[in-house]
Design a protein around this motif. Structure first.
Motif, short mmCIF file in Angstrom:
data_model
loop_
_atom_site.label_atom_id
_atom_site.label_comp_id
_atom_site.label_asym_id
_atom_site.label_seq_id
_atom_site.Cartn_x
_atom_site.Cartn_y
_atom_site.Cartn_z
N ARG A 20 0.94 -0.97 -0.43
CA ARG A 20 0.21 -0.34 0.01
C ARG A 20 0.67 0.73 -0.08
O ARG A 20 0.73 1.82 -1.06
N ALA A 21 1.82 1.50 1.36
CA ALA A 21 2.97 2.34 1.32
C ALA A 21 3.53 2.41 -0.97
O ALA A 21 3.23 3.90 -0.71
N ILE A 22 3.84 1.85 -0.92
CA ILE A 22 4.28 1.85 -2.35
C ILE A 22 3.60 2.26 -2.97
O ILE A 22 3.67 3.28 -4.55
N ALA A 23 1.84 1.93 -3.31
CA ALA A 23 1.35 2.59 -4.39
C ALA A 23 0.66 3.59 -4.60
O ALA A 23 0.93 4.37 -5.24
N GLN A 24 0.99 4.04 -3.07
CA GLN A 24 0.44 5.63 -2.38
C GLN A 24 1.78 6.39 -1.99
O GLN A 24 2.40 7.80 -1.48
N HIS A 25 3.20 5.89 -2.30
CA HIS A 25 4.06 6.66 -2.46
C HIS A 25 4.56 7.24 -1.01
O HIS A 25 5.36 8.61 -0.57
N THR A 26 3.96 6.06 0.09
CA THR A 26 4.54 6.56 1.88
C THR A 26 5.48 5.97 2.32
O THR A 26 5.19 5.05 2.31
N PRO A 27 6.47 6.46 2.84
CA PRO A 27 7.27 6.33 3.59
C PRO A 27 6.77 5.95 4.56
O PRO A 27 6.31 6.45 5.43
N LEU A 28 7.35 4.64 4.65
CA LEU A 28 6.97 4.07 6.38
C LEU A 28 9.06 3.80 6.93
O LEU A 28 9.77 4.37 6.31
N ARG A 334 23.53 4.40 -2.58
CA ARG A 334 22.68 4.77 -3.31
C ARG A 334 22.34 4.33 -4.83
O ARG A 334 21.16 3.95 -4.78
N GLN A 335 23.15 3.19 -5.34
CA GLN A 335 22.59 2.12 -5.97
C GLN A 335 21.90 1.29 -5.40
O GLN A 335 21.09 0.75 -6.48
N LEU A 336 22.42 0.22 -4.56
CA LEU A 336 21.83 -0.25 -3.85
C LEU A 336 20.57 -0.64 -3.54
O LEU A 336 19.42 -0.75 -3.25
N LYS A 337 20.36 1.09 -2.95
CA LYS A 337 19.02 1.80 -2.31
C LYS A 337 18.06 2.07 -3.49
O LYS A 337 16.76 1.72 -3.59
N ARG A 338 18.74 2.15 -4.56
CA ARG A 338 17.75 2.35 -5.70
C ARG A 338 16.88 0.87 -6.57
O ARG A 338 15.94 0.98 -6.61
N ARG A 339 17.98 0.14 -6.02
CA ARG A 339 18.21 -1.53 -7.01
C ARG A 339 17.12 -2.48 -6.18
O ARG A 339 15.95 -2.49 -6.20
N LEU A 340 17.39 -2.05 -4.38
CA LEU A 340 15.93 -2.94 -3.29
C LEU A 340 15.33 -2.24 -3.11
O LEU A 340 13.75 -2.99 -3.03
N ASP A 341 14.94 -1.20 -3.06
CA ASP A 341 14.00 0.14 -2.63
C ASP A 341 13.45 1.14 -3.59
O ASP A 341 13.89 2.45 -3.16
N PRO A 342 13.14 -0.01 -4.68
CA PRO A 342 12.80 1.25 -5.99
C PRO A 342 11.81 2.83 -6.23
O PRO A 342 12.11 3.99 -6.41
N ASN A 343 11.56 2.34 -5.03
CA ASN A 343 9.96 3.86 -4.63
C ASN A 343 10.75 4.26 -3.37
O ASN A 343 10.10 5.07 -3.13
N GLY A 344 11.63 3.89 -2.62
CA GLY A 344 12.35 4.28 -1.58
C GLY A 344 10.73 4.93 -0.38
O GLY A 344 11.25 6.15 0.07
#
Length: 355
Positions: A20-28, A334-344
């Motif tokens: 749900r957080a990914i769909a709504q772009h909500t930080p957790l 940064r690259q690792l974060k983008r790869r494993l958590d692309p939606n931040g």
């Protein structure tokens, strides 16, 4: 023999909340008991609480492996291990007594035995994790020889939830030593370091070495014969082994000082050096706890000059918690974060502001 335990599987709720957080772009803001919330930058976002996902999934004392859900209190896990005379050798801190298994791995913190037994990362065999894509994946296994995915499990240790939500961890455990004794020796700081170096060369069964208030505190662990022989060599006054629990959980009077607390991690055998404040030396010199009002830049300069780094356990707007990364390392992070958590959405900014 494999044992059965009562446990609560709340993974469906955790997965749904991440998706749900990914769909709504909500930080957790990922949390367990919050016993380590003071360490790291504050995360602004919807709270994802893992404490309801708890319990020991499997434990086979003969295989020296325990698997627990992320919200399992470390106290509960340690109690189960105590019943079979086994332990987590890296001594993860409990702090307020409410630390969880997931938080122990996510923070990657280890106690006084770390230089002799290894770090928390070294004892992570496998894990289950909810990724930044909303998938619930398993990495590693329950034996050290299972290399496939093992590096991913180790990578999550110390990531503070920024790369995934740990839901389950498999940890290697070891038998408790047959004998354990602690002694305090009144020595000058330089003499204490020389003694420790000599004991290391003599392969004495040292499993804890802390210098504080003019005394070298030494823990000896192992077989009765080896411990007895070491006692005869080092001398000193015997004290309660509870000293190490108090050190691990920052319950010694040293930590009550209201000045900011810094942890300097240094190479082994780093010579003693002047530091701007009061110092507690742990890990036979490789870890220096510092109580100081000195500017962060000065403390980090001193740590860097000695080949180490400094972490602030009392962060504030003017004191970043973690050592700033060099440009190449920051790029990889940064690259690792983008790869494993692309939606931040997973604990954004917990480690560094630009992550």
């Amino acid at each position: 023999m494999r044992r059965e335990f009562d446990s609560m599987d709340d993974s469906a709720r955790l997965i749904a909340q991440v998706q749900r957080a990914i769909a709504q772009h909500t930080p957790l803001r990922i949390r367990g008991s919050d016993s380590k919330r003071f360490l790291g930058r504050d995360v602004q976002g919807e709270e994802l609480d893992t404490r309801s996902h708890r319990g020991i999934v499997a434990y086979d004392p003969t295989e020296l492996v325990i698997t627990a859900r992320a919200g399992t209190p470390l106290v509960e896990l340690n109690t189960v291990l105590d019943d079979t005379d086994q332990m987590l050798p890296c001594e993860p801190p409990l702090f307020d007594g409410n630390g969880t298994a997931g938080g122990a791995v996510a923070s990657g913190l280890s106690g006084p035995r770390r230089p002799w037994a290894g770090s928390m990362r070294d004892f992570v065999l496998g894990c289950r994790v909810i990724t930044g894509d909303g998938d619930h994946l398993r990495f590693g296994g329950q034996v050290m020889k299972n290399v496939a995915g093992y590096d991913m499990s180790r990578l999550l240790a110390g990531s503070f939830g920024s790369l995934g939500v740990l839901t389950e961890v498999s940890l290697k455990v070891l038998p408790k030593p047959r004998e354990r004794r602690t002694f305090a020796l009144t020595l000058g700081a330089d003499d204490a370091m020389r003694e420790l170096s000599a004991w290391r060369k003599a392969a004495l069964p040292v499993s804890g070495a802390c210098y504080l208030d003019g005394k070298l505190h030494v823990r000896l662990e192992g077989g009765s014969g080896s411990v007895k022989s070491a006692v005869e060599r080092i001398g000193g006054d015997e004290i309660d082994c509870a000293f190490w629990d108090a050190l691990r959980d920052h319950q010694l009077p040293f930590f009550a000082d209201t000045r900011p607390l810094w942890r300097l991690s240094l190479p082994n055998a780093t010579p003693l050096m002047p530091l701007p404040g009061d110092v507690l030396t742990d890990w036979a010199g490789a870890q220096r706890w510092l109580k100081s009002e000195a500017p962060a830049a000065e403390i980090r300069r001193l740590a860097h000059a000695a080949g180490g780094h400094a972490t602030c356990f009392t962060p504030s707007p003017e004191r970043e918690p973690f050592q700033p990364l060099a440009a190449p390392l920051l790029r990889y992070q940064r690259q690792l974060k983008r790869r494993l958590d692309p939606n931040g959405v997973l604990n954004p900014g917990r480690l560094y502001a630009d992550l």
